[in-house]
Motif scaffolding. Structure first.
Motif, PDB file in Angstrom:
ATOM      1  N   VAL A   1       0.986  -1.157   0.004  1.00  0.00           N
ATOM      2  CA  VAL A   1       0.091   0.078  -0.059  1.00  0.00           C
ATOM      3  C   VAL A   1       0.928   1.255   0.260  1.00  0.00           C
ATOM      4  CG1 VAL A   1      -1.900   1.268   1.171  1.00  0.00           C
ATOM      5  CG2 VAL A   1      -1.663  -1.252   1.399  1.00  0.00           C
ATOM      6  N   PHE A   2       0.682   2.004  -1.043  1.00  0.00           N
ATOM      7  CA  PHE A   2       1.728   3.043  -1.141  1.00  0.00           C
ATOM      8  C   PHE A   2       0.618   4.394  -1.338  1.00  0.00           C
ATOM      9  CE2 PHE A   2       4.152  -0.039  -3.495  1.00  0.00           C
ATOM     10  CZ  PHE A   2       4.914  -0.591  -2.472  1.00  0.00           C
ATOM     11  N   ARG A   3       0.827   5.611  -0.580  1.00  0.00           N
ATOM     12  CA  ARG A   3      -0.110   6.779  -0.766  1.00  0.00           C
ATOM     13  C   ARG A   3       0.890   7.941  -0.750  1.00  0.00           C
ATOM     14  NH1 ARG A   3      -4.262   3.936   2.296  1.00  0.00           N
ATOM     15  NH2 ARG A   3      -5.645   3.045   0.439  1.00  0.00           N
ATOM     16  N   LEU A   4       0.655   8.754  -1.577  1.00  0.00           N
ATOM     17  CA  LEU A   4       1.166  10.294  -1.422  1.00  0.00           C
ATOM     18  C   LEU A   4      -0.238  10.932  -0.850  1.00  0.00           C
ATOM     19  CD1 LEU A   4       3.201  10.188  -4.477  1.00  0.00           C
ATOM     20  CD2 LEU A   4       3.918   9.764  -2.111  1.00  0.00           C
ATOM     21  N   ARG A   5      -0.004  11.659   0.104  1.00  0.00           N
ATOM     22  CA  ARG A   5      -1.120  12.428   0.714  1.00  0.00           C
ATOM     23  C   ARG A   5      -0.684  13.943   0.742  1.00  0.00           C
ATOM     24  NH1 ARG A   5      -4.257   8.546   4.281  1.00  0.00           N
ATOM     25  NH2 ARG A   5      -5.351  10.417   4.721  1.00  0.00           N
ATOM     26  N   ARG A   6      -1.671  14.718   0.831  1.00  0.00           N
ATOM     27  CA  ARG A   6      -1.539  16.249   1.170  1.00  0.00           C
ATOM     28  C   ARG A   6      -2.241  16.580   2.585  1.00  0.00           C
ATOM     29  NH1 ARG A   6       0.768  18.484  -2.748  1.00  0.00           N
ATOM     30  NH2 ARG A   6       0.840  17.485  -4.796  1.00  0.00           N
TER      31      ARG A   6
ATOM     32  N   LEU B   1       8.361   3.021  -5.514  1.00  0.00           N
ATOM     33  CA  LEU B   1       8.114   2.149  -4.169  1.00  0.00           C
ATOM     34  C   LEU B   1       7.809   0.731  -4.530  1.00  0.00           C
ATOM     35  CD1 LEU B   1       5.796   4.880  -2.482  1.00  0.00           C
ATOM     36  CD2 LEU B   1       8.065   4.396  -1.973  1.00  0.00           C
ATOM     37  N   SER B   2       7.048   0.378  -5.774  1.00  0.00           N
ATOM     38  CA  SER B   2       6.993  -0.920  -6.119  1.00  0.00           C
ATOM     39  C   SER B   2       8.098  -1.657  -6.096  1.00  0.00           C
ATOM     40  CB  SER B   2       5.962  -0.914  -7.453  1.00  0.00           C
ATOM     41  OG  SER B   2       4.701  -0.407  -7.291  1.00  0.00           O
ATOM     42  N   ARG B   3       9.064  -0.912  -6.789  1.00  0.00           N
ATOM     43  CA  ARG B   3      10.404  -1.608  -6.934  1.00  0.00           C
ATOM     44  C   ARG B   3      10.982  -1.797  -5.622  1.00  0.00           C
ATOM     45  NH1 ARG B   3      15.278  -1.104  -6.346  1.00  0.00           N
ATOM     46  NH2 ARG B   3      15.092   1.015  -5.745  1.00  0.00           N
ATOM     47  N   LEU B   4      11.002  -0.927  -4.712  1.00  0.00           N
ATOM     48  CA  LEU B   4      11.474  -1.130  -3.409  1.00  0.00           C
ATOM     49  C   LEU B   4      10.735  -2.255  -2.671  1.00  0.00           C
ATOM     50  CD1 LEU B   4      13.061  -0.061  -0.825  1.00  0.00           C
ATOM     51  CD2 LEU B   4      11.468   1.622  -0.482  1.00  0.00           C
TER      52      LEU B   4
ATOM     53  N   LEU C   1       9.003 -11.240   4.656  1.00  0.00           N
ATOM     54  CA  LEU C   1       8.092  -9.962   4.794  1.00  0.00           C
ATOM     55  C   LEU C   1       6.627 -10.266   4.171  1.00  0.00           C
ATOM     56  CD1 LEU C   1      10.431  -7.205   3.589  1.00  0.00           C
ATOM     57  CD2 LEU C   1      10.162  -8.288   5.976  1.00  0.00           C
ATOM     58  N   LEU C   2       5.577  -9.787   4.776  1.00  0.00           N
ATOM     59  CA  LEU C   2       4.209 -10.039   4.131  1.00  0.00           C
ATOM     60  C   LEU C   2       3.919  -8.762   3.604  1.00  0.00           C
ATOM     61  CD1 LEU C   2       1.974 -11.852   3.747  1.00  0.00           C
ATOM     62  CD2 LEU C   2       1.185 -11.460   5.827  1.00  0.00           C
ATOM     63  N   HIS C   3       3.562  -7.677   4.545  1.00  0.00           N
ATOM     64  CA  HIS C   3       2.701  -6.313   3.996  1.00  0.00           C
ATOM     65  C   HIS C   3       3.789  -5.394   4.053  1.00  0.00           C
ATOM     66  CE1 HIS C   3      -0.517  -8.770   3.703  1.00  0.00           C
ATOM     67  NE2 HIS C   3      -0.983  -9.001   4.982  1.00  0.00           N
ATOM     68  N   VAL C   4       3.592  -4.333   3.135  1.00  0.00           N
ATOM     69  CA  VAL C   4       4.504  -2.974   3.123  1.00  0.00           C
ATOM     70  C   VAL C   4       3.803  -1.914   2.926  1.00  0.00           C
ATOM     71  CG1 VAL C   4       6.248  -2.033   2.076  1.00  0.00           C
ATOM     72  CG2 VAL C   4       6.467  -4.583   2.341  1.00  0.00           C
ATOM     73  N   CYS C   5       3.644  -0.931   3.634  1.00  0.00           N
ATOM     74  CA  CYS C   5       2.745   0.090   3.751  1.00  0.00           C
ATOM     75  C   CYS C   5       3.731   1.350   3.577  1.00  0.00           C
ATOM     76  CB  CYS C   5       1.774   0.116   4.535  1.00  0.00           C
ATOM     77  SG  CYS C   5       0.671   1.517   4.338  1.00  0.00           S
ATOM     78  N   ILE C   6       3.614   2.332   2.871  1.00  0.00           N
ATOM     79  CA  ILE C   6       4.330   3.651   2.988  1.00  0.00           C
ATOM     80  C   ILE C   6       3.332   4.777   2.800  1.00  0.00           C
ATOM     81  CG2 ILE C   6       6.117   4.901   2.034  1.00  0.00           C
ATOM     82  CD1 ILE C   6       7.564   2.171   1.409  1.00  0.00           C
ATOM     83  N   HIS C   7       3.325   5.719   3.356  1.00  0.00           N
ATOM     84  CA  HIS C   7       2.385   6.802   3.224  1.00  0.00           C
ATOM     85  C   HIS C   7       3.442   8.114   3.260  1.00  0.00           C
ATOM     86  CE1 HIS C   7      -1.755   5.434   4.319  1.00  0.00           C
ATOM     87  NE2 HIS C   7      -1.221   4.704   3.509  1.00  0.00           N
ATOM     88  N   HIS C   8       3.468   9.094   2.281  1.00  0.00           N
ATOM     89  CA  HIS C   8       4.411  10.022   2.439  1.00  0.00           C
ATOM     90  C   HIS C   8       3.502  11.411   1.993  1.00  0.00           C
ATOM     91  CE1 HIS C   8       7.806  12.836   1.771  1.00  0.00           C
ATOM     92  NE2 HIS C   8       8.616  11.670   1.977  1.00  0.00           N
ATOM     93  N   ARG C   9       3.957  12.384   2.787  1.00  0.00           N
ATOM     94  CA  ARG C   9       3.185  13.678   2.564  1.00  0.00           C
ATOM     95  C   ARG C   9       3.715  14.238   1.549  1.00  0.00           C
ATOM     96  NH1 ARG C   9       0.854  16.437   7.402  1.00  0.00           N
ATOM     97  NH2 ARG C   9       0.575  18.199   5.918  1.00  0.00           N
ATOM     98  N   LEU C  10       2.780  15.239   0.970  1.00  0.00           N
ATOM     99  CA  LEU C  10       3.249  16.059  -0.388  1.00  0.00           C
ATOM    100  C   LEU C  10       2.456  17.364   0.387  1.00  0.00           C
ATOM    101  CD1 LEU C  10       2.570  14.171  -3.374  1.00  0.00           C
ATOM    102  CD2 LEU C  10       4.573  14.463  -2.324  1.00  0.00           C
ATOM    103  N   GLY C  11       3.133  18.568  -0.329  1.00  0.00           N
ATOM    104  CA  GLY C  11       2.648  19.904  -0.064  1.00  0.00           C
ATOM    105  C   GLY C  11       3.256  20.220   1.405  1.00  0.00           C
TER     106      GLY C  11
END
Length: 171
Positions: free
Chosen positions: A8-13, A80-83, A94-104
């Protein structure tokens, strides 16, 4: 039936939820969840310059009040998918990977990145999370600009950034 790995990868503001990230990697198959929270901060080191103590958070009399993050979003998602694939190749448990990063805009003290990884045992996910943070900072096309109380700003590079080590743009 075995639970398939999930990324799960999300770029959030907006504000990042640590609980949401942890929940996205939780599994009855895993006894460990490692979490990294990267916060926007000011380095408050004191050092002597010409016999006087100065603060590193003061740059020519300006104080950092926040960071402005920008990204090439499609490339970040690809990186992030490559990582995640590289993490699983190195730590197969490893089972699950989640990364959320802020933008703005991100004020000093707020989380700019929240990352979690789950695995059956703690050592693999602890090592993987440390490696993931380093690789993300080195390879993801996310840029940050320091904003000062004077409303001036300055683009900053991560020291891990691969293109800066090849003589790319500087501060």
């Amino acid at each position: 039936m075995a639970e398939p790995p999930r990324d799960v990868f999300r770029l959030r503001r907006d504000w990042l939820s640590v609980q949401e990230v942890v929940d996205s990697v939780s599994s009855s198959r895993c006894g460990a969840v490692s979490v990294f929270i990267g916060r926007t901060f000011i380095i408050l080191l004191l050092f002597l310059r010409a016999g006087r103590a100065t603060r590193e958070d003061q740059v020519e009399g300006r104080k950092v009040i926040g960071l402005q993050y920008e990204a090439y979003e499609a490339m970040v998602q690809s990186e992030l998918s490559r990582l995640a694939g590289a993490l699983r190749a190195r730590w197969p448990s490893l089972l699950h990977v989640c990364i959320h990063h802020r933008l703005g805009w991100v004020k000093v003290g707020e989380a700019s990145i929240v990352m979690a990884i789950s695995s059956p045992h703690r050592q693999d996910c602890q090592e993987a999370i440390q490696h993931a943070v380093t690789q993300l900072k080195a390879n993801a096309p996310i840029w940050k600009k320091e904003v000062y109380d004077s409303q001036e700003s300055s683009w900053k590079e991560n020291s891990e950034c691969s293109w800066s080590q090849r003589g790319g743009a500087s501060d």
